[in-house]
Design an enzyme around this catalytic site. Structure first.
Site, short mmCIF file in Angstrom:
data_model
loop_
_atom_site.label_atom_id
_atom_site.label_comp_id
_atom_site.label_asym_id
_atom_site.label_seq_id
_atom_site.Cartn_x
_atom_site.Cartn_y
_atom_site.Cartn_z
CG ASP A 47 -0.38 0.04 2.51
OD1 ASP A 47 0.86 -0.08 2.61
OD2 ASP A 47 -1.13 0.20 3.51
CD GLU A 118 0.46 -1.50 7.90
OE1 GLU A 118 0.11 -0.74 8.83
OE2 GLU A 118 0.93 -1.09 6.82
CD GLU A 185 7.70 -0.39 7.66
OE1 GLU A 185 6.80 -1.15 7.27
OE2 GLU A 185 7.84 0.78 7.24
O1 KIV Z 1 3.51 -1.11 1.73
C1 KIV Z 1 4.64 -1.60 1.67
O2 KIV Z 1 5.37 -1.43 0.70
C2 KIV Z 1 5.08 -2.41 2.81
C3 KIV Z 1 6.48 -2.90 2.81
C4 KIV Z 1 7.50 -1.88 2.71
C5 KIV Z 1 6.74 -3.89 3.88
O3 KIV Z 1 4.32 -2.65 3.68
#
Ligand code: KIV
Length: 278
Positions: A47, A118, A185
């Site tokens: 996202d 998430e 992250e």
């Molecule tokens: O949205 C994204 O690109 C992510 C990654 C960087 C883990 O969640």
């Protein structure tokens, strides 16, 4: 050399065999094809596209329709990489029914093989239900950008003892719920090392240091194309942003000076046909 298809089983196998998993984001057909051709193990339609492709300042404005549109395009370019769609803000927060339906759209309408959600305990029932519907789930803890307003910014997570212990518990809870891997992250690398050692599923780090079982980066960051932010954890493997600006400047100059197009770029017709038009 022929690249081999990376499957859901390859994630656990990689952890067992000590093969470090490479994951990159992609948001469109052309980039997905290049990333896949290069042999990347897994592609995430993140996202983060809200920021790098659509120009928002957070990921919160991204909708399910945005994600399906981009995931569809990416899936047309992917042959071997394991394709994961990122569930956007509010697509799995309202009810379990809604969460399963939206996860299903990634598979049924867009060709993804798995989805990413998430956070941990708050969404664990939804994760269990999605897995029950035969859709593999990748977890994501630490800095979770959809919680930016609660976290008070894009900040490293898990530095205090309480936070670190909580993240470790969340990781174990997610593994128990059946996720096939876990994105960590922006957490200290000592913590991601500990979490990686405690889990049998692979951890995929972004800003989580050297000891995760794999790494993920946003492709525009790796290529030096996205300049709105430049996080410490990014390694730029190219300066394509500057390269693109330079190429476009050359094009503009060539057009203005009539150096482009040249004769070799033009189509021609027979003279007799042309004469009849005069
Ligand atoms: O949205 C994204 O690109 C992510 C990654 C960087 C883990 O969640």
């Amino acid at each position: 050399m022929e690249n081999k298809r990376f499957t859901i089983d390859s994630f656990t196998k990689s952890k067992k065999e000590g093969h470090k998993i490479s994951m990159l984001t992609a948001y469109d057909y052309t980039m997905a094809k290049l990333v896949d051709d290069a042999g990347t193990d897994s592609i995430l339609v993140g996202d983060s596209l809200g920021m790098v492709m659509l120009g928002y300042d957070t990921t919160l404005q991204v909708t399910m329709d945005d994600m399906i549109h981009h995931t569809r395009a990416v899936s047309r370019g992917v042959k071997n990489a394991f394709l994961i769609g990122d569930m956007p803000f509010l697509s799995y927060h309202t009810s379990t029914h809604e969460a399963v339906k939206n996860a299903g759209r990634f598979v049924q309408e867009a060709g993804a093989q798995a989805v990413k959600l998430e956070r941990g305990s708050e969404v664990i029932e939804k994760i269990r239900a999605i897995i029950k519907a035969q859709i593999p789930v990748l977890g994501h803890i630490g800095l979770t950008p959809q919680s930016v307003n609660v976290m008070g910014g894009f900040k490293v997570q898990g530095r205090s003892q309480d936070q670190a212990a909580f993240l470790l518990e969340e990781a174990l809870r997610l593994q128990d719920a059946g996720v096939f891997g876990l994105v960590l992250e922006c957490v200290p690398e000592q913590l991601s090392k500990l979490i990686s050692a405690k889990l049998s599923i692979p951890t995929i780090g972004i800003g989580a240091g050297r000891y995760c079982d794999g790494q993920v980066l946003v492709i525009q960051d790796l290529l030096g194309m996205y300049k709105d932010m430049s996080p410490k954890f990014v390694k730029k493997y190219a300066e394509m942003g500057d390269g693109i600006v330079q190429a476009v400047r050359s094009y503009k100059e060539d057009v203005e000076k009539s150096r482009f197009p040249e004769e070799k770029h033009a189509f021609v017709m027979e003279d007799q046909i042309l004469e009849k038009l005069y």
